[in-house]
Design an enzyme around this catalytic site. Structure first.
Site, mmCIF file in Angstrom:
data_model
loop_
_atom_site.group_PDB
_atom_site.id
_atom_site.type_symbol
_atom_site.label_atom_id
_atom_site.label_comp_id
_atom_site.label_asym_id
_atom_site.label_seq_id
_atom_site.Cartn_x
_atom_site.Cartn_y
_atom_site.Cartn_z
ATOM 1 N N LYS A 116 0.834 -1.220 0.000
ATOM 2 C CA LYS A 116 0.000 0.000 0.000
ATOM 3 C C LYS A 116 0.862 1.261 0.000
ATOM 4 C CE LYS A 116 -3.797 -2.462 2.209
ATOM 5 N NZ LYS A 116 -3.107 -3.693 2.608
HETATM 6 O O1 LIG Z 1 -9.305 -3.537 1.823
HETATM 7 C C1 LIG Z 1 -8.409 -4.286 2.200
HETATM 8 C C2 LIG Z 1 -7.129 -4.231 1.686
HETATM 9 C C3 LIG Z 1 -6.198 -5.119 2.125
HETATM 10 N N1 LIG Z 1 -6.498 -6.056 3.057
HETATM 11 C C4 LIG Z 1 -5.437 -7.005 3.447
HETATM 12 O O2 LIG Z 1 -5.817 -8.320 3.030
HETATM 13 C C5 LIG Z 1 -5.498 -9.276 4.020
HETATM 14 C C6 LIG Z 1 -6.762 -9.873 4.593
HETATM 15 O O3 LIG Z 1 -6.435 -10.794 5.608
HETATM 16 P P1 LIG Z 1 -7.523 -11.775 6.316
HETATM 17 O O4 LIG Z 1 -6.719 -12.432 7.384
HETATM 18 O O5 LIG Z 1 -7.986 -12.762 5.260
HETATM 19 O O6 LIG Z 1 -8.618 -10.940 6.824
HETATM 20 C C7 LIG Z 1 -4.644 -8.525 5.052
HETATM 21 O O7 LIG Z 1 -3.303 -8.581 4.636
HETATM 22 C C8 LIG Z 1 -5.169 -7.111 4.940
HETATM 23 O O8 LIG Z 1 -4.220 -6.158 5.348
HETATM 24 C C9 LIG Z 1 -7.763 -6.120 3.563
HETATM 25 O O9 LIG Z 1 -8.083 -6.964 4.414
HETATM 26 N N2 LIG Z 1 -8.689 -5.233 3.114
#
Ligand SMILES: O=c1ccn([C@@H]2O[C@H](COP(=O)(O)O)[C@@H](O)[C@H]2O)c(=O)[nH]1
Length: 272
Positions: free
Chosen positions: A96
């Protein structure tokens, strides 16, 4: 990797799953802590048991940066391992980034050239000159935050600006940027009802969709509103897969979770 190659992998594996490698040393199995690089050992095992079920891996760089130089080395080893052993996998550095132009160029070089990820996530808040340096890399992809999965997405992204929601304006404007064909977009699975509107603006683009699993988003709803003729979706699950279990059988359990998702994807692909 070209988009065509990614699409071909999706059809071959009957999967558009992206496994998130968000490694937290307090959550990984205790027996791995005896290794010199527990993060890499964990990733290696997760990758080896899921590579046939997933088309993409997404390490979130925060989980590596938090451990200083050791963490960065683990990230480097992880991406090298994937690129050497599984070159058909699409890799995403979830970093990001985004800054004034010359700084963005250095971020782009770090992730797309030095580490050799296929893509990197960027935040669009600083506008065109902060994103275009990422777009200059051929056969690399810039995945721009469009509508994020968190509650805070409603603070700014959905605000109306001159009669149009901000996230729509951001997506539409990004299409006018140089090399915009290298753009993909992040849209949260928790915002499934927004996908139809987003598809009106970017019918052909790939969407990286985090938020299934631990955040409760629905895979079937996202596919219903967000899938295009090339599938056009990469669905990410991190904690839901990699922390399915914390004992000696963690890799086996992670595979079982990934398999459940891949099988649902296969059903969706067969029925569309
Ligand atoms: O809008 C967003 C953007 C990035 N993320 C990222 O994706 C993963 C989600 O992890 P989970 O454990 O499956 O919830 C994580 O790296 C976030 O920083 C997001 O969730 N939403």
């Amino acid at each position: 990797m070209t988009t065509q190659h990614l699409i071909q992998q999706i059809h071959q594996k009957q999967s558009f799953l992206c496994v998130g490698l968000d490694v937290d040393l307090t959550k990984i199995p205790e027996h791995l802590l005896q290794y010199e690089d527990p993060i890499f050992e964990f990733n290696k095992r997760i990758i080896d048991v899921t590579h046939d079920l997933a088309v993409s891996y997404k390490p979130n760089t925060a989980f590596y940066e938090a451990y200083g130089i050791k963490g960065w080395k683990s990230l480097e080893k992880t991406i090298r391992y994937i690129n050497e052993k599984y070159p058909d996998i699409f890799t995403i550095a979830d970093a990001k980034r985004g800054d004034i132009g010359n700084t963005s160029s250095m971020y782009a070089k770090a992730f797309l050239e030095d580490l050799d990820f296929d893509s990197v996530t960027v935040a669009p808040y600083m506008g065109k000159d902060s994103v275009e340096p990422f777009l200059a890399f051929e056969n690399k992809h810039t995945i721009m935050l469009a509508l994020t999965s968190n509650e805070g997405a409603f603070d700014f992204q959905t605000l109306e600006v001159n009669g149009e929601e901000l996230y729509k304006k951001v997506i539409a404007t990004s299409k006018t940027w140089k090399n915009s064909q290298n753009l993909m977009y992040v849209v949260g699975a928790t915002k499934a009802e927004y996908f139809s509107e987003i598809r009106k603006i970017i019918p052909d683009s790939f969407l990286l969709v985090p938020g299934v699993g631990a955040q409760g988003g629905s895979l079937s709803e996202v596919c219903c509103y967000g899938m295009n003729t090339n599938v056009g979706l990469l669905i990410n699950s991190s904690r839901g897969i990699i922390y399915a279990a914390s004992g000696m059988d963690f890799a086996e359990k992670a595979r079982a979770e990934a398999l459940k998702i891949q099988q649902e994807m296969q059903r969706i692909l067969a029925n569309r």
